[in-house]
Scaffold this active site. Structure first.
Site, PDB file in Angstrom:
ATOM      1  N   ARG A  72       5.889  15.232   9.582  1.00 29.49           N
ATOM      2  CA  ARG A  72       4.559  14.631   9.684  1.00 29.49           C
ATOM      3  C   ARG A  72       3.901  14.839  11.041  1.00 29.49           C
ATOM      4  NH1 ARG A  72       5.095   8.784   6.577  1.00 29.49           N
ATOM      5  NH2 ARG A  72       4.987   9.615   4.470  1.00 29.49           N
TER       6      ARG A  72
ATOM      7  N   SER B 236      10.787   4.225   5.004  1.00 33.50           N
ATOM      8  CA  SER B 236      10.322   2.925   5.499  1.00 33.50           C
ATOM      9  C   SER B 236      10.692   1.787   4.554  1.00 33.50           C
ATOM     10  CB  SER B 236       8.813   2.951   5.730  1.00 33.50           C
ATOM     11  OG  SER B 236       8.126   3.335   4.560  1.00 33.50           O
TER      12      SER B 236
ATOM     13  N   TRP C  18       0.807  -1.216   0.000  1.00 36.28           N
ATOM     14  CA  TRP C  18       0.000   0.000   0.000  1.00 36.28           C
ATOM     15  C   TRP C  18       0.840   1.265   0.000  1.00 36.28           C
ATOM     16  CZ3 TRP C  18      -4.803  -0.897   3.658  1.00 36.28           C
ATOM     17  CH2 TRP C  18      -5.428  -2.079   3.271  1.00 36.28           C
TER      18      TRP C  18
END
Length: 487
Positions: free
Chosen positions: A279, A378, A46
């Site tokens: 973020r 990530s 995703w």
């Protein structure tokens, strides 16, 4: 009891880190135990943004490292950050060698975009916002074709199996829909089980990502690090879906604006980088608008207009399905749990504190991210340290399993199903974006009671164990920093 002898290495999880480690472990015999058919259930699938790497002229690994440390509030492990950023370029070229179609220009050079808190364009993308999906398609195909890899799915791991010398020698899992234990036995075990998303009410993670790998390791006394640092993505689509579709940070990198219900750009007055602030800053700002009774939208009309539909097809399709034309209308967004910076403590070779037990990907606490993950680090972390873990295991002597293995805990799926919603509500309301000492204390008591009421049966005891690691770490860190904001 049903049993599978998995020879050299058992990998639990089939996201990018698990699949890549399996490929790199050749010629060792590898078995993958996955909770869903390959690719279907992995968070990696995703991922929209891409992979960060200093490939452009004038960009350097040390610049990437600096940005990573700043975003992580300098709580990152500097040596781990150095390794990750210096090995980033090689990782990209290795992925490219598998046939991953990274976006390139007419000269064949990688096209790199910019995301929040990066000082320059260094995000390598695939199909605009399809990096995770396309990377997983290519690597999954390679894994399915590899002679040294066996796939076992769908099985949900719920316990470790240890030999008489306290070495981790496998795991107990259950077929989905069953409570009967199945033993997967191996000389070495790698957890690549992903994050903690569905411990929270709003998350961008797949349904089966509930922190079970973290909880299992914690129950066996493995060192856990940085558990308090839970990242909330500021722009998940607010269209009533669970999990929440993601509106990638790359949209703000392309000039997207965050506006409230009055059309005002509230980030301008809050941070010098406005929408491209780290973020945690943006997520808290968006949450504050909602806390005040307002709404937040991501406005792409001026930045991309009709190009939005072509350049970001994944986001656009989700919007269109919800009745929103993102080229002509602002996109409703809200914060949602997205990533866990902490995890099972590991060294630069993926080794945990338990013998013969390794962790890679989001479940691993490498120290790469500190208090707040820099965008698109990530997938990079997953690839770099999965490869290092594989090389380390190949260089080690495979030791024999001694004696009989430990027995598994009991499974009670009904209790887990009945109690998960309560756990998600507790974590969202008391251990979410905005925290307080009183809320954390209450959360610890409530989660412990739920765990006890379930008689420490799987899988709920693992969910609760992971939640308690987050809560206890948050209580221990009394000063707000990065993604941990305590009032």
């Amino acid at each position: 009891m049903e049993q599978y002898d998995c020879d050299d290495v058992l990998i639990v999880g089939a996201g990018l880190a698990g699949i890549y480690a399996a490929l790199k472990l050749a010629p060792l015999k590898v078995s993958i135990c996955a909770a869903a058919p390959l690719q279907a259930g992995a968070s990696s699938n995703w991922a929209q943004g891409g992979i960060a790497a200093a490939l452009a002229e004038g960009d350097r690994a040390k610049d990437h490292a600096r940005d990573t440390m700043i975003a992580g509030c300098h709580l990152n492990d500097p040596e781990i950050v150095k390794i990750m950023t210096e090995e980033a370029a090689a990782a990209i070229y290795d992925l490219f060698s598998y046939g991953i179609p990274f976006d390139r220009n007419s000269e064949g050079k990688f096209i790199q975009g910019r995301e929040a808190a990066h000082s320059t364009n260094r995000i390598v993308k695939v199909g605009g916002d399809g990096a995770g999906r396309q990377i997983m398609q290519v690597l999954t195909h390679a894994a399915l074709e590899a002679d040294h890899i066996k796939i076992h799915a769908p099985f949900a791991a719920f316990d470790l199996a240890m030999d008489q010398d306290h070495n981790v020698r496998g795991c107990y899992a259950r077929r989905l829909g069953s409570e009967e234990p199945v033993l997967f036995k191996a000389s070495n075990v790698i957890f690549a089980t992903g994050g903690i998303g569905h411990l929270y009410r709003d998350t961008t993670n797949p349904h089966q990502i509930r922190g079970e790998g973290l909880g299992i390791a914690a129950r066996f006394g493995a060192v856990i690090r940085d558990a308090e640092f839970v990242q909330f993505h500021p722009t998940a689509l607010n269209v009533g879906l669970d999990p929440c579709p993601l509106a990638t940070e790359a949209l703000r990198g392309e000039g997207g604006k965050l506006i409230d219900q009055n059309g005002d750009r509230f980030m301008i007055s809050l941070h010098q980088d406005a929408e491209l602030a780290p973020r945690d800053v943006v997520a808290r700002a968006v949450a504050s608008v909602y806390a005040g009774g307002g709404k937040v939208f991501l406005d792409m009309r001026e930045a991309l207009g009709e190009k939005m539909l072509k350049e970001f097809p994944s986001v656009s399709n989700h919007c269109i399905q919800a009745g929103i034309n993102p080229s002509q209308q602002p996109i409703p967004v809200k914060p949602a749990q997205h990533y866990h910076m902490g995890g099972i403590g590991v060294d630069q070779n993926g080794k945990t504190s338990l013998p013969c037990f390794y962790a890679v990907g989001e479940v691993a606490g490498t120290g790469a991210h500190g208090a707040n993950r820099l965008a698109s680090n990530s997938l990079l972390e997953a690839v770099v340290f999965a490869a290092r873990t594989a090389e380390y295991i190949k260089a080690e002597k495979i030791t024999a399993i001694k004696g009989s293995l430990s027995t598994p805990i009991k499974v009670d799926r009904a209790y887990a199903k009945a109690s998960l919603a309560q756990l998600r509500a507790i974590m969202s309301e008391k251990v979410g974006i905005l925290r307080s000492n009183e809320g954390l204390s209450s959360a610890e008591e409530m989660v412990s009671s739920l765990q006890m009421a379930g008689k420490f049966t799987a899988p709920f005891t693992n969910y609760a164990a992971a939640a308690l690691e987050i809560i206890k770490a948050a209580r221990h860190r009394s000063v707000p920093i990065g993604a941990h904001f305590i009032k």
